[in-house]
Every structure is written in structure tokens, then in C-alpha cells.
Design a protein around this motif. Sequence first.
Motif: not given
Length: 339
Positions: A80-81, A83-85, A87-88
Motif C-alpha cells: 500500500s505504501t 502504491k501511495i508513493i 501514485t503521488l
Amino acid sequence: MDKDKIWNRIVIPILENLVAPYSVFKRIYIQIVLLGLAVLINAIVFVNYQHLDWISAIYAGVNVVTTVGLYSPNIYQMTSTEKIILTLTIILAVGLYTSIIQSIVATLISRATWNDAKARWRGRHMKGHTILIGNGSEILSAVRRLNRLGVDYIVLTSSKDIANNIRGDAVILGDPKDDNNLISAGVSYAKNAIVIMENDMEALLITLKLQKLNPPLKVIVAVRDYSLTDLFKTAGADLVIPREDIIGRIAASAALSTNIAGLIFPERTGDMIIGIFEVKKAKKISDLPSEVVPLAIIRNNKIDPYFNKDTELKLGDQLIILGNPSTFQKVRELLELPD
């Protein structure tokens, strides 16, 4: 040709073409650094989460930033981490990439950018040249005159119209009041500076800056308000030329005589006008009115300044005189009108 002209006209044109790419690069290095930083952030993510080697991670980072899509990790194996990084960084990097690439391409293909870079390098390294500063329309006339006289010059103007009408590698487009632009024009090694601004207060500020940057520099300023002459002299101007006053004097003098050829600078004398007359009646210099001063005789397209009061003016000669235009009618009656 003296050493300054050899340097300005032969050496500098060669060197400026070699240096121009570096000068242009300095304008876009920040964008390049930001683009590299975006790729690096993505590469770090792939190294830490996908366990790629650095070469592969950089390759993957470029793919993300450019949206080429040749490398795409398995989304089901990503944390998840991660994916978030990603994505940003994708949201930020893609927009940044598009903006940066557009900026870099626009800078590199712009002829004006390359010319300006060359002119700034040229100005900083020229010696004994003249700097034309301002946005007044008279700048173009002064440029044409300097070209005919073979004088080396750099123009600093904020007017795109003026810049477009001047040889590219001799004009800097920028604010004449900015110290960096004045330095780029070569104020430290120039022989003199001519300031022609539409606003007298801006011209005064530039005069003060020129004196601060190079006190021995000879400064010639064209002003609209003749009453400001003393103020400009105090600021360091060596010569103050009243633009509208000169035009007014010549126009008024022309109302008295059509033989007007020039004006002796009014700051240093009265209304002393240069006149030129066709000799249609043979006369002697001594026949001229005492109020005028003969300067030269043009005979067979050659200037003859050597004469005395007994010299005879021949048919076809031209006589150049100096005097008040109110006396020109007497000279015209003497030399040009039938008895």
C-alpha cells in the motif's frame, strides 16, 4: 584595425558561437534538475520496494515520468505504501515532465534565446564599444548611423519592436534599469553610453546606475524635458540632448529658410544653424553678410575648407555657412535668387 576592433569583430564572433550553448543551458538547468529529481524519486521507490538494481530502477523511473509504460510492476505484489508513493509521484511528475519539456524545447528552438545569449556574452567581453540604452525610436536611427561609421555597439532595450529590427547578436532584450542587464551590455569596458528613454525619470535612474557601475564612462542622454538638464548633469551625464527642443528649433528655423542643413547643439550656443546654399551667382566670400560664418565650399563633390575673404564662389559651388536662420534670406538673395 586596432586591437579592440580585432577582438570585437574577429575573436568574439568565433568565441560566442562556442559559448552560446552553455549560456542557453544556464537558462534551463533548473528544469533539468527538477526533471532528474522526479526520475530519482521514482527510482528510489523501485529500488526499495521492487528491489531493482539502480540501472533498472532509473529506467523504470523514466518510464513512469514519461508515461511510456514499458515497465509496469505487478500491482497485486505492491504494498500500500508503494502504491501511495508512486501514485503521488506520478501525479506530480507527469505534469512536471510535460511543463519542463515544453519549456526546454521552447528555449532551445527559440532563435531569440540564442541571439540574446550570444549578445550578453558578446557585451560582457567587448572593449571600447558604445552601449545604446533605451526604448526610444531614435535608437534605430543611432544604430544605422553607428553601422555606417563602423562603430562597435551593443543595444540594451525593453522594446521587442526595436530588438526585432536590430542584428540579433548585437541586441539584449531586457530592462535597461536592471544592473545585471547593464553589466551584460559591457558597461565596465565600454567607451561611452547613449541613453534614449521615453521616460526622463527612467533615463535619470539609468544615468545614476551607469555612474555607479563605471564612473569614468562617458554618458550621453537624450531628454524630453529640457529643464532637467542640470539634474542630469549632477547625476553624471556628460552631454544632455533635448530631443523635442532640437526638433522644434530646426522646424522653426526651416520656417525662415529652406536652406537648413543642421543645428549647432543649442546647449552650448544660441540658435546657430548650419545652412547650405547653391551658388547661382558668382560672388566673393567678402560679399556675404557679416552675421554669418562661412564654413566650407563644396566644389566638384569635394569639400574645400581653405579660403579667404577674396575667394570667389563659382557657379555650381555649394556654400556651407553658420549663423542665425533669420539672416539666411540675405544669403539666399545674394547667391541663389536672380538680381
